[in-house]
Design a protein around this motif. Structure first.
Motif, short mmCIF file in Angstrom:
data_model
loop_
_atom_site.label_atom_id
_atom_site.label_comp_id
_atom_site.label_asym_id
_atom_site.label_seq_id
_atom_site.Cartn_x
_atom_site.Cartn_y
_atom_site.Cartn_z
N ASP A 166 2.37 9.48 2.63
CA ASP A 166 0.55 8.91 1.92
C ASP A 166 -0.33 8.83 3.66
O ASP A 166 -0.28 7.29 4.16
N PHE A 167 -1.23 9.90 3.28
CA PHE A 167 -2.72 9.40 4.95
C PHE A 167 -3.60 8.47 3.89
O PHE A 167 -4.38 8.53 5.63
N SER A 168 -3.73 8.47 2.82
CA SER A 168 -4.88 7.83 2.71
C SER A 168 -5.23 6.79 3.21
O SER A 168 -6.35 6.14 2.55
N MET B 232 -1.73 1.38 7.19
CA MET B 232 -1.88 2.74 7.41
C MET B 232 -0.33 3.00 7.62
O MET B 232 0.01 4.28 7.68
N ILE B 233 0.51 2.44 8.34
CA ILE B 233 2.26 3.32 9.05
C ILE B 233 2.42 3.06 7.90
O ILE B 233 3.46 4.28 7.62
N LEU B 234 3.42 2.59 7.36
CA LEU B 234 4.36 2.38 6.09
C LEU B 234 4.13 3.71 5.13
O LEU B 234 5.06 4.42 4.34
N TYR C 28 0.96 -1.13 -0.25
CA TYR C 28 0.25 0.06 -0.15
C TYR C 28 0.90 0.82 0.28
O TYR C 28 0.54 2.47 0.22
N ASN C 29 1.55 1.06 0.30
CA ASN C 29 3.26 2.83 0.00
C ASN C 29 3.58 2.70 -1.58
O ASN C 29 4.07 1.68 -1.50
N GLN C 30 2.18 2.76 -1.98
CA GLN C 30 2.59 2.68 -3.40
C GLN C 30 3.52 3.13 -4.71
O GLN C 30 4.07 2.67 -5.39
N GLU C 31 4.43 4.96 -3.84
CA GLU C 31 5.41 5.50 -4.38
C GLU C 31 6.68 4.28 -4.39
O GLU C 31 7.92 4.92 -4.82
#
Ligand code: SF4
Ligand code: SF4
Ligand code: SF4
Ligand code: SF4
Ligand code: SF4
Lengths: 428, 332
Positions: free
Chosen positions: B190-192, B182-184, B56-59
């Motif tokens: 990115d807080f989405s 959520m954390i990474l 989820y840490n896409q970038e």
């Protein structure tokens, strides 16, 4: 015994003419004079014992004096509170006889001697009256000694020690017990336990331990660089000597052993049987057994006793240097590796003995049990079985502090060493 | 102790005497940067990684945690899953296993970004002078099973989704409650992920649960060392396939005094590390292979890490004295 009219006032004889001083002097002379090549740096220890035990010189200390009756009392805590620990376990036959008033006839010499010493007017070593005596609840005789010591007018702290060491419950119990001890010391000294003073105290002890381990490692060498009687004297000095001076002296001794090693020096003949000493602790002046072994041509290369190896070997690991974690880690160090026979099981002791035989290349084992020290007597069988299985000869000796059995013991020891030599020859 | 060349021995000594905690701190930091920001440098190590490099840490991600594709694959409709897609699941698992075999649980002790974050929270607490908490022995015995339960659910729920038993909004179920989700991403701004998804009641429950678990993660890891790893299903999965791994934690019981020093420093409260003198392979299912135990064992050769049978880091008396002495002097 009423001799009404002519009471001749008894002149207090000077200490150095007393029986006690004679006992110490005699032992020390044997240790020093019977052997040709004593390390020069042993002079510090010979001199120390001569001053303290033969001349009755005072042993100085800093801050309050906390006597301990067993290695389970965490000395680092005592140092951290600015007090000085002093191990009270005594080895004198004179005090053993004096202490006989307190205990049944067939009890352990060590406990009797300690009681005898604490009850006497002029205590040797001359340490002064302890501000507190810590008595860990280990064997029955030590446990029962608490009240007697109290009865002599000492203030006693019973440090609760578990009988089982494998379970997590006992670990937690002991950690709590050690924390309570810290609280008692705080009350006694009026000082606070801080990260800083505990760290400094632990550093003192670990430096001493590192020096001890180095000495210990030198004793692996074959043929030996140093005799066991000297090594016992060194660790015995740890009972009462200033810890920093002691460490300096051991470091000096280590440096000399290093030179000896480089020079290919031999403290004994290459054939000398190497002996592991285990069981009830030899405490000066009762170094009778180790001395007999070495006078008969053997060499004590290592030991598993609480007056030497067990007292100094195990080191503390701390994960987080915060007071709480340090105290708990200390507690762990005193409980977990301990091979004292007061515990229910002795697997660790047996493993440790085998490990020492292997690492130190020992040819045989001498097991000393003080008559009346039930725990060591009771463990004899299982230890003998273990060595039997491993094919390692063991000599079991039940004795006490008196010197009456010396002749008989020396015959047995000579025969034992002879058999070790023969075995060695056969194998070679 | 064998007669190896003096140079090799010197190298071994240097390694065995290393100030271990400091070394590990920098190693973990480097790994964290690599896996959380490596994506910006177009690093892509695939999506079968055996640790929480969160997808989820896409970038920033330099690779993706295997649990994400695994759950997606398992939630395929059964008709596909049990035919050709099954092959993809198997090859995926194989690649994951190959990654894993290389470092064993060492991925947890040295690389996993979520593991590292827990260690940072630990050092924050330590710096504040607050004591850590521990479980009682009874609690430990119960809680240590939780990760297997989570692993089972993480497999069964996607299968249920694929079979039409559960709603798709629950997919991927573990990721929805995984604190890393959520954390990474937060580390790349990115807080989405900090939202509750109101699109369906299942999604709402799961995302709300996710937020609470993240909060629990932060508090838990602050008071308890490696709080989350204890429950981590990845760790359970690791253990199931750890037999052939190359990196191993070994113990020589005959050299162990059972002094408990290793147990005392173990973040995972693993008692066996000290008490077990029979097994030579001493890695347990909770172990993160952080090797702190090896660094704090005073008995030469009692504990060691080996790679493909070759000792790479071994407990030594001299190393112990050096490290603990440092602690005594500077003590943080
Ligand atoms: S034998 Fe055990 S109880 Fe007795 S003094 Fe030694 S360590 Fe203490
Ligand atoms: S949310 Fe957790 S399980 Fe899912 S990809 Fe991220 S790290 Fe892996
Ligand atoms: S056990 Fe801990 S370190 Fe290992 S993958 Fe899970 S969160 Fe990461
Ligand atoms: S620190 Fe080493 S010697 Fe102590 S219990 Fe652990 S493995 Fe055994
Ligand atoms: S057993 Fe050793 S390697 Fe495993 S978690 Fe505990 S300290 Fe780390």
């Amino acid at each position: 015994m009423e001799n009404d009219a002519k009471v001749i006032p008894i002149q207090a004889a000077p200490y150095n003419l007393s029986r006690q001083a004679g006992e110490a002097e005699n032992m020390l002379d044997h240790i020093v004079d019977d052997f040709p090549d004593n390390p020069q740096s042993m002079a510090y220890f010979y001199d120390l014992f001569r001053r303290v035990y033969c001349h009755g010189d005072e042993v100085k200390h800093e801050g309050m004096l906390v006597g301990t009756t067993c290695i389970q009392a965490p000395e680092e805590l005592i140092y951290a509170f600015g007090a000085t620990p002093m191990r009270l376990c005594n080895g004198s036959y004179h005090y053993d006889q004096k202490g006989a008033d307190f205990m049944p006839a067939k009890s352990c010499s060590l406990v009797k001697a300690t009681l005898g010493m604490l009850n006497s007017e002029t205590v040797i070593p001359k340490i002064g009256k302890p501000d507190l005596i810590v008595n860990p609840t280990t064997c029955d005789q030590k446990k029962k000694a608490s009240v007697m010591i109290e009865g002599m007018g000492h203030s006693v702290y019973e440090l609760e020690f578990p009988n089982v060491k494998e379970s997590e419950a006992s670990r937690v119990y002991w950690q709590r017990s050690v924390r309570q001890f810290a609280a008692r010391l705080r009350e006694l000294t009026g000082k606070k336990l801080t990260r800083k003073n505990l760290q400094a105290a632990m550093a003192k002890t670990s430096r001493a331990q590192a020096a001890f381990r180095k000495l210990h490692n030198f004793r692996r060498k074959s043929p030996s660089l140093i005799l066991g009687k000297d090594a016992f004297l060194v660790t015995n000095a740890y009972f009462f000597d200033d810890i920093e001076r002691w460490t300096d002296a051991v470091e000096k001794l280590n440096a000399e052993l290093e030179l000896r090693d480089e020079a290919g020096f031999k403290a004994v003949q290459s054939k000398a049987p190497r002996v592991l000493f285990t069981g009830s602790p030899p405490i000066f002046p009762n170094l009778k057994l180790p001395l007999l072994i070495e006078e008969a041509g053997g060499v004590v290369v290592t030991d598993e006793t609480c007056s030497a190896n067990r007292m100094l070997y195990d080191m503390t690991a701390v994960d987080e240097w915060l007071v709480n974690d340090m105290v708990d880690s200390l507690a762990d160090k005193y409980l977990k590796p301990c091979t004292c026979p007061i515990f229910t099981r002795n697997d660790d002791r047996r493993r440790r003995l085998l490990d020492l035989v292997r690492d130190f290349n020992a040819d045989g084992v001498v097991y000393q049990a003080f008559a009346g020290c039930q725990v060591y007597e009771m463990e004899y069988r299982s230890v003998a079985d273990e060595f039997n299985k491993a094919g390692i000869p063991m000599l079991y000796i039940e004795t006490d502090y008196s010197t009456d059995d010396k002749g008989q013991l020396s015959t047995r020891i000579e025969a034992f060493l002879e058999s070790l030599k023969n075995r060695k020859k056969h194998r070679a | 102790m064998k007669a190896s060349s003096p140079r090799l021995q010197a190298l071994r000594d240097a390694v065995n005497h290393v100030h271990f905690n400091r070394f590990r701190f920098w190693f973990q930091l480097a790994a964290f940067v690599l896996f959380v920001y490596g994506g910006y440098l177009a690093i892509d190590l695939g999506s079968r990684l055996p640790f929480f490099a969160c997808g989820y840490n896409q970038e920033g991600r330099a690779g993706v945690c295997y649990l994400l594709p695994l759950q997606h694959q398992l939630s395929l409709p059964w008709a596909r899953l049990f035919s050709y897609a099954g092959i993809a699941v198997l090859t995926g698992f194989l690649i994951f296993a190959l990654w894993f075999i290389f470092l064993n649980k060492g991925w947890c002790g040295f690389i996993c970004p979520l593991g590292t974050i827990q260690d940072w929270l630990t050092s924050l607490r330590r710096r504040l002078g607050i004591r850590y908490s521990t479980y009682s022995h009874g609690q430990f015995a119960q809680l240590t099973k939780v990760k297997y339960l989570l692993l089972a659910l993480m497999i069964l729920i996607p299968l249920g989704i694929g079979g039409g038993l559960f709603s798709h909004s629950m997919s991927p179920p573990f990721c929805l409650i995984c604190p890393a989700r959520m954390i990474l991403p937060m580390f790349t701004g990115d807080f989405s992920q900090f939202t509750i998804d109101f699109s369906s009641s299942a999604a709402m429950v799961m995302t709300a649960l996710g937020i609470s678990i993240t909060a629990l993660f932060l508090v838990g890891s602050f008071v308890k060392k490696r709080f989350f790893c204890f429950f981590c299903p990845m760790s359970a999965l690791h253990y199931l396939i750890s037999k052939p791994a190359l990196l191993k934690l070994k113990k020589d019981g005959s050299k162990c005094t059972r002094c408990g020093d290793c147990y005392n420093v173990c973040d995972m409260e693993i008692k066996e590390i000290a008490d077990d003198i029979k097994n030579t392979n001493i890695m347990t299912d909770d172990c993160t292979m952080c090797l702190k135990c090896v660094a704090s064992c005073p008995e030469t050769g009692a504990l060691k890490a080996t790679f493909a049978g070759i000792p790479i880091f071994e407990s030594t008396e001299a190393g112990f004295i050096k490290r603990m002495g440092k602690g005594v002097q500077h003590g943080k």
